[in-house]
Design a protein around this motif. Sequence first.
Motif, mmCIF file in Angstrom:
data_model
loop_
_atom_site.group_PDB
_atom_site.id
_atom_site.type_symbol
_atom_site.label_atom_id
_atom_site.label_comp_id
_atom_site.label_asym_id
_atom_site.label_seq_id
_atom_site.Cartn_x
_atom_site.Cartn_y
_atom_site.Cartn_z
ATOM 1 N N ARG A 68 0.835 -1.195 0.000
ATOM 2 C CA ARG A 68 0.000 0.000 0.000
ATOM 3 C C ARG A 68 0.877 1.255 0.000
ATOM 4 O O ARG A 68 2.018 1.234 0.471
ATOM 5 C CB ARG A 68 -0.899 0.026 1.244
ATOM 6 N N VAL A 69 0.291 2.333 -0.496
ATOM 7 C CA VAL A 69 0.967 3.633 -0.553
ATOM 8 C C VAL A 69 0.206 4.597 0.336
ATOM 9 O O VAL A 69 -1.015 4.470 0.493
ATOM 10 C CB VAL A 69 0.949 4.191 -1.997
ATOM 11 N N ARG A 70 0.898 5.537 0.951
ATOM 12 C CA ARG A 70 0.218 6.569 1.734
ATOM 13 C C ARG A 70 0.817 7.928 1.414
ATOM 14 O O ARG A 70 2.026 8.043 1.225
ATOM 15 C CB ARG A 70 0.337 6.256 3.224
ATOM 16 N N TYR A 71 -0.069 8.923 1.368
ATOM 17 C CA TYR A 71 0.406 10.296 1.245
ATOM 18 C C TYR A 71 1.047 10.701 2.571
ATOM 19 O O TYR A 71 0.536 10.365 3.642
ATOM 20 C CB TYR A 71 -0.776 11.229 0.930
ATOM 21 N N GLY A 72 2.175 11.387 2.515
ATOM 22 C CA GLY A 72 2.838 11.812 3.742
ATOM 23 C C GLY A 72 3.218 13.274 3.676
ATOM 24 O O GLY A 72 3.595 13.793 2.612
ATOM 25 N N LEU A 73 3.095 13.942 4.813
ATOM 26 C CA LEU A 73 3.484 15.352 4.892
ATOM 27 C C LEU A 73 4.620 15.462 5.902
ATOM 28 O O LEU A 73 4.493 15.011 7.045
ATOM 29 C CB LEU A 73 2.282 16.199 5.342
ATOM 30 N N GLY A 98 4.769 13.960 -0.250
ATOM 31 C CA GLY A 98 5.003 12.914 -1.230
ATOM 32 C C GLY A 98 4.283 11.667 -0.788
ATOM 33 O O GLY A 98 3.342 11.712 0.006
ATOM 34 N N THR A 99 4.742 10.548 -1.329
ATOM 35 C CA THR A 99 4.118 9.296 -0.948
ATOM 36 C C THR A 99 5.188 8.339 -0.449
ATOM 37 O O THR A 99 6.359 8.481 -0.780
ATOM 38 C CB THR A 99 3.420 8.641 -2.158
ATOM 39 N N ALA A 100 4.748 7.397 0.373
ATOM 40 C CA ALA A 100 5.638 6.315 0.757
ATOM 41 C C ALA A 100 4.931 5.009 0.419
ATOM 42 O O ALA A 100 3.791 4.801 0.818
ATOM 43 C CB ALA A 100 5.977 6.378 2.235
ATOM 44 N N ALA A 101 5.611 4.185 -0.340
ATOM 45 C CA ALA A 101 5.038 2.904 -0.760
ATOM 46 C C ALA A 101 5.753 1.810 0.003
ATOM 47 O O ALA A 101 6.979 1.768 0.052
ATOM 48 C CB ALA A 101 5.237 2.716 -2.266
ATOM 49 N N ARG A 102 4.962 0.938 0.625
ATOM 50 C CA ARG A 102 5.586 -0.134 1.404
ATOM 51 C C ARG A 102 5.684 -1.372 0.521
ATOM 52 O O ARG A 102 4.687 -2.043 0.252
ATOM 53 C CB ARG A 102 4.771 -0.433 2.658
ATOM 54 N N LEU A 103 6.919 -1.659 0.074
ATOM 55 C CA LEU A 103 7.136 -2.810 -0.807
ATOM 56 C C LEU A 103 7.313 -4.086 -0.001
ATOM 57 O O LEU A 103 7.074 -5.167 -0.500
ATOM 58 C CB LEU A 103 8.357 -2.576 -1.697
ATOM 59 N N PHE A 108 -7.157 1.718 -5.265
ATOM 60 C CA PHE A 108 -6.524 3.024 -5.061
ATOM 61 C C PHE A 108 -5.530 2.924 -3.909
ATOM 62 O O PHE A 108 -5.830 2.369 -2.857
ATOM 63 C CB PHE A 108 -7.612 4.066 -4.751
ATOM 64 N N MET A 109 -4.316 3.446 -4.096
ATOM 65 C CA MET A 109 -3.227 3.441 -3.125
ATOM 66 C C MET A 109 -2.603 2.063 -2.932
ATOM 67 O O MET A 109 -1.984 1.797 -1.913
ATOM 68 C CB MET A 109 -3.658 4.035 -1.774
ATOM 69 N N ALA A 110 -2.741 1.227 -3.953
ATOM 70 C CA ALA A 110 -2.005 -0.041 -3.922
ATOM 71 C C ALA A 110 -0.648 0.169 -4.590
ATOM 72 O O ALA A 110 -0.452 1.108 -5.359
ATOM 73 C CB ALA A 110 -2.781 -1.121 -4.667
ATOM 74 N N CYS A 111 0.291 -0.709 -4.288
ATOM 75 C CA CYS A 111 1.566 -0.700 -4.987
ATOM 76 C C CYS A 111 2.095 -2.112 -5.063
ATOM 77 O O CYS A 111 1.672 -2.982 -4.284
ATOM 78 C CB CYS A 111 2.587 0.199 -4.305
#
Lengths: 186, 982, 95
Positions: free
Chosen positions: B678-683, B695-700, B774-777
Motif C-alpha cells: 500500500r501507498v500513503r500520502y505523507g506530509l 510525497g508518498t511512501a510505498a511499502r514494498l 486506489f493506493m495499492a503498490c
Amino acid sequence: MHDLAPLTALAGTTPVQDSIGPVTITEAPDWALASVAARLGQEKACSTALASVLGADIPGVAAHTQGPAMSAFWTGPHIWIVEAPYDSHEDLAAMLSAKLGECASVTEQSDAWVRFDVTGDGIERLFERLCNLDLAKLGQGAARRSVIEHLGCYVIRGTEGIHVYGPRSSAQSLHHALTSAARAVF
Amino acid sequence: MSRLPTGGQIDRTRKISFRFDGQYYKGHPGDTLASALLANGVRLMGRSFKYHRPRGVLTAGSEEPNALVELRTGGRQEPNTRATTVELFDGLQAHSQNAWPSLKFDALAINDRLSNFLTAGFYYKTFMWPAAFWEKLYEPIIRRAAGLGSITTKPDPDLYDKGFLHCDLLVIGAGPAGLAAALTAGRAGARVIVADEDFRMGGRLNAETFTLGAQSGADWTAQVVAELASLPNVRLLSRTTIFGAFDHGVYGAVERVSDHLLTPAPDKPRQILWRIYSKRALLCAGALERPIAFANNDRPGIMTASALRAYVNRWAASPAETVAVFTNNDDGHRTASDLLAAGVKVAAVIDTREDAPALQGAEVLAGAQVTDTAGRLGLKSVTVRLANGKSRKLDVGALGVAGGWNPNVALTCHQRGRPVWNNAIAAFVPGAELPQGMAVAGAAQGHFSTHAALHGGADSARRILADIGISAAAPDLPQAEDAPVNITPFWHVGGTKRAWLDFQNDVTVKDVKLAHQENFRSVEHLKRYTTLGMATDQGKTSNMGGLAVMAELTGKSIEATGTTIFRPPYTPVSMGALAGRSTGRDFKPTRLTPSHKWATEQGAVFVEVGMWLRAQWFPRAGEKTWRESVDREVLATRASVGVCDVTTLGKIDVQGRDAAAFLNRIYCNGFAKLAVGRVRYGLMLREDGIAMDDGTAARLAEDHFVVTTTTANAVPVYRHMEFARQCLWPDMDVQLISTTEAWAQFAVAGPNARKLLQKIVDPEFDISNDAFPFMACGEITVCGGLRARLFRISFSGELAYEIAVPTRYGDALIRRLMQAGEEFDVTPYGTEALGVMRIEKGHAAGNELNGQTTARDLGMGRMVSDKKDSIGAVLSRREGLNQPDGLRLVGFKPKNPKARVLAGAHLLEIGADMTAANDLGYVTSACYSPCLKSFIAIGFLKAGDERMGDVLRAASPLTGDDTEVEIVSAHFIDPEGERLRA
Amino acid sequence: MIINHPLLGPCDAQEFTYKGDARLIDRPDGMADGADAAFYNYAYLRDNPAGQHRELWFHEQGDRSWLVVTRNTVTHEITQVELARDVARKSGRSA
C-alpha cells in the motif's frame, strides 16, 4: 524475455566513444550495480557475507576491490556498491538480496549512474581540470566521491585507467565536461 | 629616445608588429607593451581617473596604477589591462582609455582645472540633495567623467578552464628567494609548485646587472629553471598569479595560458583558474618600490627608479636620453649607475640625504629635493631645490624616483594578518599572524639583498619541509651582492601644488590634509574618505605614502598610525576565469528525463525545472498558442488517458527493521501501520512546525519503503532524512539511498488508464480495481518480463497509476505506452497540463508548500498525529500557528470566468484599500481550467473555511490585475474522489 | 576551508553542506512533559559565538556522513572533527 530495447545514458543504442589526444573516453553501459548497506548490528555479518559473494575482501574506506566475477567499492560507512557485468547479472540486486539475507539492505542502482571509462597516458592532467582529487595519491584500487562540473561522481582508479560514475540523467553534461576538458588539455 | 643598441632580454632577431591608439609600432619578443612603447619613444599611455591628467608608466610590474589600456577588440576587448604586464605579441592592439576625443587632447582634462572643487569627499558633499537625483543624474555623469576602461558588450569568444592542484610546497614568486626555495625542495623530492606572474621567471634578477657567482642573474635563473623543469615533482607555472590566500592552505591562481597569443589555439583555454591545495606555502613575492610625492610628480616619464632601471636592463628601453634620479636611499644610486653603464645620460642624482654618497659618472645633489616638474604630455624638466636653498632646473625626459622598498605583503594580509613596522628598513613587514601554513622569505620578508634572498629562500624551504617530515639539503648557492639598506625615510616634498600619492584614484597630499582637517584620521577612514588605495591596484604604490603623510599630520609615528590591509584578489581576476567552463548552456548541468529523446521527436516544448528539462507541453499541428495544447492535453486525459514523465520526483529507498518507525517520525502522519503493498500520502514538517515537503511512501515489504519527494526538494529531503538517521536516532536500523535516477517513472492517468496498462502489464499480475485498488503498490513485470513497479496514486484526480521501469528502458516504455494506447487516443501531457489538473483537483504543490505554511493552513491539520513523536509536531501545535483567523487553503473562481486570476495576487474585501493592513491572504496557483471553462485558482485566505461563497478582490499592484473572485472549495473536480477509486 | 574527515582525511569544505549548531543533535522528546518549552529552546535558542563552535556539516558530495566540526568562527581553525553519529550515541541518543 521482454521486448523493450534499452538506451544508453547518452540516449544511443551503442556506447559513445571519444578519442582526444592520448585519452579515450568510453561510455560503459554494460554494468549492473547494486548498493549494499549493512543492517544495524549486522556490520560484521554483512562484511563477511559480502566478501564471500565477491570472492574478495570487501573494500575498505574509499577503496575498490575486484573479485572473480564481481567487484565493489566503498561509498560510505558500511555501504558499498557492487558491480557486475549487466548481461550476466541484470538481476544483481535480487541475487545479492537473496544471498545476503537479513544482514543487508540491497538497492538496485544499475540505471542510477552513467559510467565513463577514461584511459590513456596523461589522464592525471585531464582529471586535475575536472575534480579536486589528488590523482598522485589516488592509487589503483582507490574509489572516491568527488564533484565534477557540479555533479557528485565516483572516481575509481582501475587497472586500466579511471572509471567515472555520474548521475545518469546528467550523462550529457558529464560527457561534455569530460570531452571539453580533454580537448582543453590535449 | 628609444631602444638601446645592446642588452636586454629581448629577441632582436625577430620583430613584432603592434598598434597603440591606431598607430603601428614594432617591438621584440620578450617585450611588454610598456617596454615596447617606451622603446618607440611613447611615454604618454593614459589619462588619469578623475583629473584626466596625462600619464605614463610608473612601474614595470603588476603594481602599475597608471598605464592602463584597453587590450584587443570586439568580444575580446579587455579594459584596465596594465601595459607593464602585457606580453607583446604580433598583432596586438591596444587603446588608451578615459580620454576623449584623443589621448593627447582630452576634453575632460578640464577637470584638472577644476581640481580645487574635486577634492576628497567632493561627491559626498556635492551630490547629496535631492536624493532622487543621485541615480538618474549625478551618478551617470560622474561615471562617464571619472572612469577607467569600458567593457565590451559582445560575448567573450574564448574558453576558460578551472582546475585543482596539490603540493607539499607552493612557492609564490620565482625571484632569487623563490628559486632557491624551489631548488631546495625540488631536490628533496617534495611536490613543489612554483608560480610567478611574469612570463619570465627570475623576478628582479631579470632587471638587475649584478652577478650570481660568475653568472648574470638571468643566466643563473635560466640554469635553475631548467633544473626545476627536469624534476618530475616540480611544476613551474609562469604567467600565473596567486591572487588569494584562502583558509587552510588553499590558494587561488590564474594561469594566463593564451593571453600572450593573438587568439588561443582551438579548444584551448585563454586562462585557467587553479585552486591549489598546499601543505605549506612560501611567499617570495619580493618588494615594491614606492615613489616620493612632490609637485606634479605624475607626468609621463616620471617613474620609480627600479622601473627605470628595469626598462633599461631587461628591455634595453630608455624613456629618455637624459634622466635624473630622485632618491632617499642608496638603491636610487644603483639606478643611476646602471643607466650610466647602459649609455644613458644622468643629469643628476637628487638625494634628500645631506650625507648622500658620491657616485662615479654623475653629479649627486645631496640634501636636495624635487620641487616641481614641467612638460604637458611628457616630462621636460624638473626643478630642484638644492641644499643651499637655491633652485636648479634640470632638462630631463625621465625621472626615476626611489622612495624605498615595501615588502610585498599583500598575500600575508588575506586572512587579516597585519603587517608590522620595521624601522631599520623603514617599511612594513609581514606580521606574526600569517595565513595557515604560510612562511615568507626574501624581500617580501624585508631581506632586500640578493644574498639574503637566496639564503632566506633555501633556509625557509628546509625549515618548512622539516615541519612536514621531508628533510632537504642546503643547495650550493652562488655568491651574490649583500648590500645593506641605507635609507632616510622621506615621503613628500612640502609645497602648495598637487603632489600625487595614489595615481590611479588621483589622490594627492592635499586630499590627505583635508581628510585630517575634517577628522577622518584613522587609516581606515582616510582610505574611504579619500579613496586612497581603493583602486584596482589596491594602493600597492600609494598606501604607504598616504599613511606616512597622515602620521606626519597627526604627529604620530607610522607604527602608531598603522596600515590598512590587502584583500583578494592580488591583481584583478577576469570574470571569465571565475566562470570557467560553466557558461551559456553549460552554466549548470542539465538533467534529462528518460523520455527526453522521444519527447524531442514529438516536438515537445521543454521547461527548466531545477536542473531538469521537462516537457512542458506537446504542440500539435494547427495549435497556435500554448493554451490550446495544454487545454487539449487536460481534456484528453480526463476523457480517456494521458501519460506524463514523472521521473523527476525524488525517490528514496528506505530499508531496515526500523524503516516504518523511522518514517513515522519523519512524517507528521502515521506510517507504522501501513500495510505491505500500500501507498500513503505523507506530509513532512520542519521542526518549527512549518510544512517542508510532501510525497508518498510505498511499502514494498515489511522492511522496505520507497519514498517520493517533490522534484525541487529531493536533495534537501534526503539530507534531512540522513540527519534524522545519523544524528537524532543513530540506533535505528534504517538505510537510505536515492533511487531517483534508477527508475523511469510515468504517470498514466484517465478513465482508460487501467485498460491501457493491462495491455503491457504481464498477465500474471492482476491490476483490476479489486486486486489493485486506489493506493495499492507492487513489484510487477511488463512487456514479457521486465521488472517494474506500479503505484496506484493520482495527482490529477483521475483513475491513475505511476509505473516505473529501469531507466534504460524508459524510452522504450513510453513508445510502447503510446503504441498500446492508440486505441484510446492516448495523449502525452507536459508539466503545464499536470499543473492544471492538480489545481483543478486542489492538490498542494511547491507554491503552497512555500516555507510559510502549516499543515493546518493546507487543510491537513488533522493529519498531524499527537499519538507519536514526529519532527515538527510539537511546534505545529503552538498558539501562534493555530489562530482562528489563520490562513486556509481555498479555491477561487472569478465572477467573470474569462477574467484571469494571477498567482501572487492578494485578497481584499470589495471596496477595501489596497494596503497591507487590509490583506486577507494571497493566491498561490492559478490556471485556466478547460474542464470548468473558467480561470480558477487556489490560495490562502484568513479563516478561509468559513468564507465559502463570499466574494473578494484578487488584486495585484504589480500587474494591475483586479478581479472579483468567489471563495470555493479548493477541490474543483471530483471532490468526493470517485474517479480515482474507479 | 579543509575539513579533516575522520574516515576520508582532508576534504574541501565545498563538498559539504552546513547546517549549524551541533546542539541540533539534542532533540527533545516530543512526547515528554514540557515538550513545548523544550522545542522552543531547541528550534530557536542557539548561541552564535565568535570563537570556538561545534557545528554540523554534511558531506553531501562525499560519503554522506554528518560530521560535528569544532571550528573557530573567527579564525576558521578546526580543532576536532567527529562523526555525528558517534557524538549522538555518546550523548545518549539511541533509537
